[in-house]
Design an enzyme around this catalytic site. Structure first.
Site, PDB file in Angstrom:
ATOM      1  N   ASP A  58      55.335 -42.161  61.649  1.00 21.25           N
ATOM      2  CA  ASP A  58      55.385 -43.072  60.510  1.00 21.25           C
ATOM      3  C   ASP A  58      55.527 -44.500  61.044  1.00 21.25           C
ATOM      4  OD1 ASP A  58      55.826 -44.517  58.215  1.00 21.25           O
ATOM      5  OD2 ASP A  58      57.643 -43.471  57.611  1.00 21.25           O
ATOM      6  N   ASP A  96      62.939 -36.390  57.842  1.00 20.88           N
ATOM      7  CA  ASP A  96      62.706 -37.725  58.389  1.00 20.88           C
ATOM      8  C   ASP A  96      64.010 -38.210  59.006  1.00 20.88           C
ATOM      9  OD1 ASP A  96      61.987 -40.309  58.992  1.00 20.88           O
ATOM     10  OD2 ASP A  96      61.028 -40.706  57.064  1.00 20.88           O
ATOM     11  N   HIS A 139      62.916 -33.904  53.194  1.00 19.64           N
ATOM     12  CA  HIS A 139      62.984 -35.260  53.736  1.00 19.64           C
ATOM     13  C   HIS A 139      64.378 -35.522  54.301  1.00 19.64           C
ATOM     14  CE1 HIS A 139      63.344 -39.705  53.787  1.00 19.64           C
ATOM     15  NE2 HIS A 139      62.041 -39.696  54.042  1.00 19.64           N
ATOM     16  N   GLU A 190      59.889 -35.974  61.303  1.00 20.36           N
ATOM     17  CA  GLU A 190      59.241 -37.276  61.160  1.00 20.36           C
ATOM     18  C   GLU A 190      60.057 -38.356  61.863  1.00 20.36           C
ATOM     19  OE1 GLU A 190      57.642 -40.239  57.577  1.00 20.36           O
ATOM     20  OE2 GLU A 190      58.101 -38.128  57.158  1.00 20.36           O
ATOM     21  N   LYS A 194      50.885 -43.966  55.082  1.00 18.99           N
ATOM     22  CA  LYS A 194      51.823 -44.570  54.134  1.00 18.99           C
ATOM     23  C   LYS A 194      51.055 -45.603  53.322  1.00 18.99           C
ATOM     24  CE  LYS A 194      56.700 -45.367  54.144  1.00 18.99           C
ATOM     25  NZ  LYS A 194      57.784 -44.916  55.015  1.00 18.99           N
ATOM     26  N   GLN A 218      61.104 -35.683  48.387  1.00 23.23           N
ATOM     27  CA  GLN A 218      62.148 -36.327  49.177  1.00 23.23           C
ATOM     28  C   GLN A 218      63.453 -36.397  48.397  1.00 23.23           C
ATOM     29  OE1 GLN A 218      61.131 -40.338  50.300  1.00 23.23           O
ATOM     30  NE2 GLN A 218      60.308 -40.870  48.293  1.00 23.23           N
ATOM     31  N   GLN A 252      51.636 -39.784  58.954  1.00 22.38           N
ATOM     32  CA  GLN A 252      51.874 -40.225  57.582  1.00 22.38           C
ATOM     33  C   GLN A 252      50.988 -41.437  57.298  1.00 22.38           C
ATOM     34  OE1 GLN A 252      54.825 -41.909  54.145  1.00 22.38           O
ATOM     35  NE2 GLN A 252      55.798 -41.345  56.049  1.00 22.38           N
TER      36      GLN A 252
END
Length: 422
Positions: free
Chosen positions: A308, A239, A197, A274, A332, A175, A330
């Site tokens: 996410d 993302d 990312h 994302e 997380k 990222q 994801q």
């Protein structure tokens, strides 16, 4: 239970996470920058400023042979958003750890990982423990089980979940943070599997109708061809923190149209988007993401959406995986909580034909990152985040080196077993 499998004491260590906690609501509302700071009042409960230094609390289990194994508790960067636990408060986390968790640890068989997690991380007063505690304590319990078994943490996961020992590395995803162009170059030069990312977390970065974001995506594809080694062909994963929905509209067809057109603009690259939209609750996210998946597949594009926000715990992940309400989930890790639940979440995704991304946050620590690597390897997830921090180099080294070490250990053990069988 034998004496050699017990925890005889617990020690705590105040520490730092590797980035900052950020108030997503204030940033979405347009909080301006002043250098590295965001200016203005926070909007999310628990934040004392829009950007706060990340803290961590280390928990050390003093085992009966006097070896101390550690885990780290912390929250994710955008705490309190997307259905997540509130921002990490070190003092309250320390108090609960001391008063509730420590007595449980002193009464547990630490050689049995899943059983120990079930006992130590049981509900307190009818509620789950803070997920930061689940995450850090389960890391330490996994290391304790590995110590007693004289194995890697990955081997403990494989044993507990009846999985074959891994032979292949898991693709690494890096990222960029806000230093997009510079960090994209770093990723390309280091041959990262999945990038970048992009941190598209504001209207300024997304642009009117997404134009600024589209130009960035095309630039990343072009840059990989310009400076990447011959044959280098990473997955492009971005993302957008819900900004397609915020700027283009929340209708599934509109979201799918935007993603499909974007994929057409970078032919030959697999595109991951994302959090294309945030529908405000797990139930709404589940319903609308399933529509986006269907709409994308009807267009024949290879672009994938990644969930996410609003998909945090093992229970949430089970819902999304079974409904196929995303191409990739994801997982997380700090939001899932227990490492045991994190491993189970990967397996649920795989059972349902959904991609499993072992993620996390830039706010994590070296210890939490290396545990996540062992989980990803043991379960053979589809991708893992290079973490912690936003500097790219550190996350790639920490995650990549741990993965290489574990696989080397397993290769060595297989070779020794083969020699003994002769």
């Amino acid at each position: 239970m034998t004496h050699s499998q017990t925890v005889k004491d617990v020690v705590l260590a105040h520490g730092n996470g590797c980035f900052f906690y950020d108030d997503q609501a204030a940033i979405r509302a347009g909080a301006p920058h002043d250098g590295f700071l965001y200016v203005g009042a926070p909007l999310t409960p628990g934040f004392t400023s829009i950007r706060m230094p990340a803290r961590s609390l280390g928990i050390g289990l003093v085992l009966s042979d006097d070896v101390i194994v550690w885990g780290d508790m912390m929250s994710v960067q955008y705490s309190g958003a997307g259905g997540r636990d509130p921002v990490f408060q070190l003092e309250s986390i320390e108090e609960i750890t001391t008063s509730v968790v420590t007595p449980r640890l002193l009464a547990v068989d630490a050689s049995n990982f899943l059983s120990a997690c079930k006992h130590v991380l049981a509900n307190h007063e009818g509620k789950r423990l803070p997920l930061a505690i689940e995450y850090g304590v389960s890391q330490a319990l996994l290391r304790a089980a590995a110590h007693f078994a004289r194995t890697t943490a990955a081997e403990v996961i494989c044993s507990e979940f009846a999985l074959p020992l891994p032979k292949r590395p898991v693709p690494i995803y890096a990222q960029s943070g806000d230093s997009r162009e510079l960090n994209v170059d770093k990723m390309i030069l280091k041959g990262v599997d999945i990038l970048p990312h992009g941190l598209i977390n504001s209207r300024e970065k997304f642009g009117p109708s997404g134009e600024r974001f589209r130009e960035f995506v095309k630039w990343v594809a072009k840059r990989t061809r310009e400076i990447g080694k011959p044959g280098y062909h990473p997955v492009l994963h971005f993302d957008v923190y819900g900004w397609i929905g915020l700027e283009i509209g929340l209708q599934a067809e509109k979201v799918a149209d935007f993603i499909s057109r974007l994929a057409d603009e970078v032919p030959g690259y697999r595109l991951h988007i994302e959090c294309p939209a945030d529908y405000g609750s797990t139930a709404a996210q589940l319903q609308e993401y399933a529509k986006i998946v269907t709409a994308l597949e009807s267009r024949g594009t290879d672009a994938k959406i990644v969930v996410d926000e609003q998909c945090n715990t093992l229970e949430d992940i089970q819902l999304f995986a079974k409904a196929k309400a995303a191409h990739i989930v994801q997982i997380k890790m700090p939001d899932v909580g227990s490492i045991a639940d994190g491993a189970a979440a990967v397996l649920v995704c795989k059972e349902n034909g959904v991609g499993a991304y072992v993620g996390g946050s830039c706010t994590e620590t070296d210890l939490s990152a290396t545990v996540a690597v062992n989980v990803a390897l043991a379960t053979q997830a589809d991708m893992i985040l290079a973490k912690p921090g936003m500097g790219v180099d550190e996350g790639i080294a920490i995650v990549g080196n741990e993965q290489s070490r574990v696989l080397s250990i397993l290769r060595y053990r297989r070779s020794q077993y083969a020699v003994r069988k002769r």
